[in-house]
Scaffold this motif. Structure first.
Motif, PDB file in Angstrom:
ATOM      1  N   VAL A  70       0.858  -0.599   0.200  1.00  0.00           N
ATOM      2  CA  VAL A  70      -0.226   0.186   0.186  1.00  0.00           C
ATOM      3  C   VAL A  70       1.052   1.000  -0.097  1.00  0.00           C
ATOM      4  CG1 VAL A  70      -1.834   1.163   1.090  1.00  0.00           C
ATOM      5  CG2 VAL A  70      -2.002  -1.136   1.006  1.00  0.00           C
ATOM      6  N   GLY A  71       1.706   1.085   1.017  1.00  0.00           N
ATOM      7  CA  GLY A  71       3.096   2.159   0.707  1.00  0.00           C
ATOM      8  C   GLY A  71       3.944   2.586   0.120  1.00  0.00           C
ATOM      9  N   ALA A  72       3.931   1.847  -0.992  1.00  0.00           N
ATOM     10  CA  ALA A  72       4.378   1.286  -2.610  1.00  0.00           C
ATOM     11  C   ALA A  72       3.791   2.074  -3.853  1.00  0.00           C
ATOM     12  CB  ALA A  72       4.895   0.132  -2.717  1.00  0.00           C
ATOM     13  N   ARG A  73       2.771   1.928  -3.104  1.00  0.00           N
ATOM     14  CA  ARG A  73       1.197   2.762  -4.175  1.00  0.00           C
ATOM     15  C   ARG A  73       1.409   3.904  -3.969  1.00  0.00           C
ATOM     16  NH1 ARG A  73      -1.830  -2.438  -3.667  1.00  0.00           N
ATOM     17  NH2 ARG A  73      -3.022  -1.372  -2.081  1.00  0.00           N
ATOM     18  N   ASP A  74       1.096   4.194  -2.992  1.00  0.00           N
ATOM     19  CA  ASP A  74       0.676   5.522  -2.292  1.00  0.00           C
ATOM     20  C   ASP A  74       2.003   6.511  -1.529  1.00  0.00           C
ATOM     21  OD1 ASP A  74       0.235   7.682  -1.140  1.00  0.00           O
ATOM     22  OD2 ASP A  74      -2.214   6.545  -0.893  1.00  0.00           O
ATOM     23  N   PRO A  75       2.708   6.524  -1.806  1.00  0.00           N
ATOM     24  CA  PRO A  75       3.871   7.545  -1.510  1.00  0.00           C
ATOM     25  C   PRO A  75       3.266   8.606   0.034  1.00  0.00           C
ATOM     26  CG  PRO A  75       4.139   7.996  -3.635  1.00  0.00           C
ATOM     27  CD  PRO A  75       3.143   7.323  -3.902  1.00  0.00           C
ATOM     28  N   VAL A  76       2.070   8.752  -0.009  1.00  0.00           N
ATOM     29  CA  VAL A  76       1.520   9.204   1.208  1.00  0.00           C
ATOM     30  C   VAL A  76       2.101   8.666   2.480  1.00  0.00           C
ATOM     31  CG1 VAL A  76      -0.177  10.593   2.934  1.00  0.00           C
ATOM     32  CG2 VAL A  76       0.804  11.386   0.579  1.00  0.00           C
ATOM     33  N   ILE A  77       1.798   6.861   2.222  1.00  0.00           N
ATOM     34  CA  ILE A  77       0.898   5.905   3.126  1.00  0.00           C
ATOM     35  C   ILE A  77       2.634   6.042   3.207  1.00  0.00           C
ATOM     36  CG2 ILE A  77       0.157   4.146   3.691  1.00  0.00           C
ATOM     37  CD1 ILE A  77      -1.947   6.080   4.010  1.00  0.00           C
ATOM     38  N   GLY A  78       3.162   5.513   2.198  1.00  0.00           N
ATOM     39  CA  GLY A  78       4.469   5.027   2.254  1.00  0.00           C
ATOM     40  C   GLY A  78       5.424   5.600   3.247  1.00  0.00           C
ATOM     41  N   THR A  79       5.440   7.246   3.371  1.00  0.00           N
ATOM     42  CA  THR A  79       6.189   8.308   4.489  1.00  0.00           C
ATOM     43  C   THR A  79       5.277   8.013   5.686  1.00  0.00           C
ATOM     44  OG1 THR A  79       6.385   9.902   2.493  1.00  0.00           O
ATOM     45  CG2 THR A  79       5.742  10.737   5.541  1.00  0.00           C
ATOM     46  N   ALA A  80       4.324   7.541   5.906  1.00  0.00           N
ATOM     47  CA  ALA A  80       3.491   7.547   6.865  1.00  0.00           C
ATOM     48  C   ALA A  80       3.683   6.277   7.711  1.00  0.00           C
ATOM     49  CB  ALA A  80       1.787   7.458   7.347  1.00  0.00           C
ATOM     50  N   GLN A  81       3.923   5.346   6.998  1.00  0.00           N
ATOM     51  CA  GLN A  81       4.694   3.863   7.048  1.00  0.00           C
ATOM     52  C   GLN A  81       6.371   3.906   8.109  1.00  0.00           C
ATOM     53  OE1 GLN A  81       4.075   1.758   3.420  1.00  0.00           O
ATOM     54  NE2 GLN A  81       2.530   0.875   4.975  1.00  0.00           N
ATOM     55  N   ALA A  82       7.053   4.803   7.287  1.00  0.00           N
ATOM     56  CA  ALA A  82       8.191   4.920   8.099  1.00  0.00           C
ATOM     57  C   ALA A  82       8.561   5.922   8.947  1.00  0.00           C
ATOM     58  CB  ALA A  82       8.507   5.638   6.498  1.00  0.00           C
ATOM     59  N   ARG A  83       7.469   6.576   9.155  1.00  0.00           N
ATOM     60  CA  ARG A  83       7.183   7.544  10.437  1.00  0.00           C
ATOM     61  C   ARG A  83       7.004   6.933  11.743  1.00  0.00           C
ATOM     62  NH1 ARG A  83       4.064  13.514  10.888  1.00  0.00           N
ATOM     63  NH2 ARG A  83       5.186  14.480  12.929  1.00  0.00           N
ATOM     64  N   TYR A  84       6.235   5.920  11.211  1.00  0.00           N
ATOM     65  CA  TYR A  84       5.656   4.901  12.727  1.00  0.00           C
ATOM     66  C   TYR A  84       5.570   3.807  11.718  1.00  0.00           C
ATOM     67  CZ  TYR A  84       2.855   9.441  13.371  1.00  0.00           C
ATOM     68  OH  TYR A  84       3.285  10.638  13.558  1.00  0.00           O
ATOM     69  N   PRO A  85       6.915   2.790  12.401  1.00  0.00           N
ATOM     70  CA  PRO A  85       7.733   1.331  11.839  1.00  0.00           C
ATOM     71  C   PRO A  85       6.339   0.411  12.166  1.00  0.00           C
ATOM     72  CG  PRO A  85       9.095   2.643  13.058  1.00  0.00           C
ATOM     73  CD  PRO A  85       8.214   3.332  12.744  1.00  0.00           C
ATOM     74  N   GLY A  86       5.813  -0.157  11.733  1.00  0.00           N
ATOM     75  CA  GLY A  86       5.160  -1.360  12.757  1.00  0.00           C
ATOM     76  C   GLY A  86       4.240  -1.505  13.475  1.00  0.00           C
ATOM     77  N   LEU A  87       3.450  -0.148  13.424  1.00  0.00           N
ATOM     78  CA  LEU A  87       2.520   0.446  14.725  1.00  0.00           C
ATOM     79  C   LEU A  87       1.044   0.115  13.145  1.00  0.00           C
ATOM     80  CD1 LEU A  87       0.875   2.099  16.599  1.00  0.00           C
ATOM     81  CD2 LEU A  87       0.553   4.216  15.049  1.00  0.00           C
ATOM     82  N   ARG A  88       0.555  -0.892  14.255  1.00  0.00           N
ATOM     83  CA  ARG A  88      -1.370  -1.841  13.601  1.00  0.00           C
ATOM     84  C   ARG A  88      -2.313  -0.810  14.520  1.00  0.00           C
ATOM     85  NH1 ARG A  88      -0.455  -7.906  11.772  1.00  0.00           N
ATOM     86  NH2 ARG A  88       1.585  -7.543  10.971  1.00  0.00           N
ATOM     87  N   PRO A  89      -3.416  -0.429  14.311  1.00  0.00           N
ATOM     88  CA  PRO A  89      -4.723   0.180  15.442  1.00  0.00           C
ATOM     89  C   PRO A  89      -4.217  -1.041  16.625  1.00  0.00           C
ATOM     90  CG  PRO A  89      -5.391  -0.702  12.890  1.00  0.00           C
ATOM     91  CD  PRO A  89      -3.985  -1.564  12.935  1.00  0.00           C
ATOM     92  N   VAL A  90      -4.494  -0.614  17.458  1.00  0.00           N
ATOM     93  CA  VAL A  90      -4.446  -0.409  19.088  1.00  0.00           C
ATOM     94  C   VAL A  90      -5.994  -0.772  19.222  1.00  0.00           C
ATOM     95  CG1 VAL A  90      -3.760  -1.291  21.323  1.00  0.00           C
ATOM     96  CG2 VAL A  90      -2.796  -0.471  19.300  1.00  0.00           C
ATOM     97  N   CYS A  91      -6.532  -2.316  19.237  1.00  0.00           N
ATOM     98  CA  CYS A  91      -7.855  -1.492  19.697  1.00  0.00           C
ATOM     99  C   CYS A  91      -8.737  -1.573  20.949  1.00  0.00           C
ATOM    100  CB  CYS A  91      -9.020  -3.176  19.547  1.00  0.00           C
ATOM    101  SG  CYS A  91      -8.526  -3.378  17.442  1.00  0.00           S
ATOM    102  N   PHE A  92      -9.938  -1.361  21.146  1.00  0.00           N
ATOM    103  CA  PHE A  92     -10.463  -1.279  23.084  1.00  0.00           C
ATOM    104  C   PHE A  92      -9.897  -3.198  23.037  1.00  0.00           C
ATOM    105  CE2 PHE A  92     -11.933   2.834  21.327  1.00  0.00           C
ATOM    106  CZ  PHE A  92     -12.343   3.560  22.699  1.00  0.00           C
ATOM    107  N   TRP A  93     -10.284  -2.998  24.392  1.00  0.00           N
ATOM    108  CA  TRP A  93      -9.881  -4.615  24.640  1.00  0.00           C
ATOM    109  C   TRP A  93     -11.128  -5.197  24.145  1.00  0.00           C
ATOM    110  CZ3 TRP A  93      -5.706  -2.797  24.958  1.00  0.00           C
ATOM    111  CH2 TRP A  93      -4.986  -2.145  25.798  1.00  0.00           C
TER     112      TRP A  93
END
Length: 311
Positions: free
Chosen positions: A103-126
């Motif tokens: 997704v980040g490779a297709r969309d550089p804006v998302i790619g930039t965010a992925q690089a800024r927050y490496p490994g961050l996935r949604p953390v849900c409510f319990w």
């Protein structure tokens, strides 16, 4: 006496950083979370289905995520499996994330965010139930005020679990919330809605797995049968409670602001434009949405300054 009663290990599929998730939680007002030690996620929650309260310590060693369960009584194998599955959902580890980089490779804006927050996935409510409770509490209330009410409910009605001697308060299990009579910050309507939610959860009318298995629109309609839950709240519960990984809330204003900020647009796009743009993030639209909203908050501190409830 609370003791470590079982353990499990999860091998993430794709990039994952528990440290990034902990940093996110520390800035996520509804969680009210403060880490006891760097790199360790300790929390207490009610287990979906049985609603038994357990404590969890989660750590990442290399790529492997390891969890230890703390309770007063022994944990059966089926319960340990249920705890593991709920932790996977909470940390979005039940989703194969190996293609998210594409997704980040297709969309550089998302790619930039992925690089800024490496490994961050949604953390849900319990649980979906706790997400629904937050949605009801936060209606017509500043986020900071809603967080105080939620913490007070945990202190008054929730169970305490000791994790290596440190007390952790769980949000009230449904049976406890069903006894709610009122309190500061809660209108009579909110008390009634929270009690109705507690009864629905006690009878397991919903669970995160079944909500995820339904067609998305059907799940959203079903959630709106809960008193006080409208379209906005239903999206919050499905995305941040049940952990749907691939939905962008195009009618929610903060997503439009986050996209306008990230893509440097002159104005916030309308719902149609958002749907077209976010389609390119599939099958990780929820994940990409989170990255852009975290980026918006870090750059503008909009939520902290305004204190408004958000999904």
């Amino acid at each position: 006496m609370t003791e470590a009663r079982g353990s499990f290990a999860i091998e993430p599929r794709g990039a994952f950083s528990l440290e990034s998730c902990i940093r996110f939680l520390e800035g996520f007002t509804p969680a009210g979370y403060a880490a006891d030690s760097p790199g360790t996620l300790d929390f207490a929650f009610a287990l979906e289905g049985s609603w038994r309260v357990v404590g969890l310590r989660v750590e990442q060693v290399g790529t492997v995520v390891r969890g230890r369960v703390f309770t007063e009584h022994p944990v059966r194998r089926a319960e340990l499996s249920a705890v593991r599955a709920q932790v996977e959902r909470i940390l979005s580890l039940d989703v194969d994330g190996r293609a998210f980089d594409e997704v980040g490779a297709r969309d550089p804006v998302i790619g930039t965010a992925q690089a800024r927050y490496p490994g961050l996935r949604p953390v849900c409510f319990w649980s979906w139930y706790e997400a629904a409770a937050w949605a009801i509490i936060g209606q017509r209330m500043r986020m900071s005020q809603a967080a105080v009410v939620k913490q007070r409910l945990s202190a008054e009605l929730g169970e305490t679990v000791l994790i290596d001697g440190v007390a952790h308060q769980a949000f009230p299990a449904p049976a406890a919330l069903a006894t709610l009579t009122g309190g500061p910050g809660l209108t009579g309507a909110k008390v009634e809605r929270l009690r109705a939610l507690a009864e629905a959860a006690r009878h397991n009318v919903f669970d995160s797995a079944s909500l995820r298995a339904l067609p998305r629109e059907e799940a959203l309609e079903l959630l709106q049968t809960l008193p006080g839950v409208g379209p906005f709240s239903a999206e919050l519960i499905l995305l941040r409670g049940a952990g749907d990984p691939d939905h962008a809330p195009v009618h929610e204003g903060r997503l439009a602001k986050a996209i306008a900020h990230a893509y440097r647009l002159d104005a916030a796009p309308d719902a149609g434009s958002l749907a077209e743009l976010t389609a390119g993030w599939a099958p990780y639209r929820t994940w990409a949405t989170l990255l852009l909203r975290v980026q918006l908050e870090d750059d503008t501190h909009e939520i902290a300054n305004a204190g408004r409830p958000v999904a």
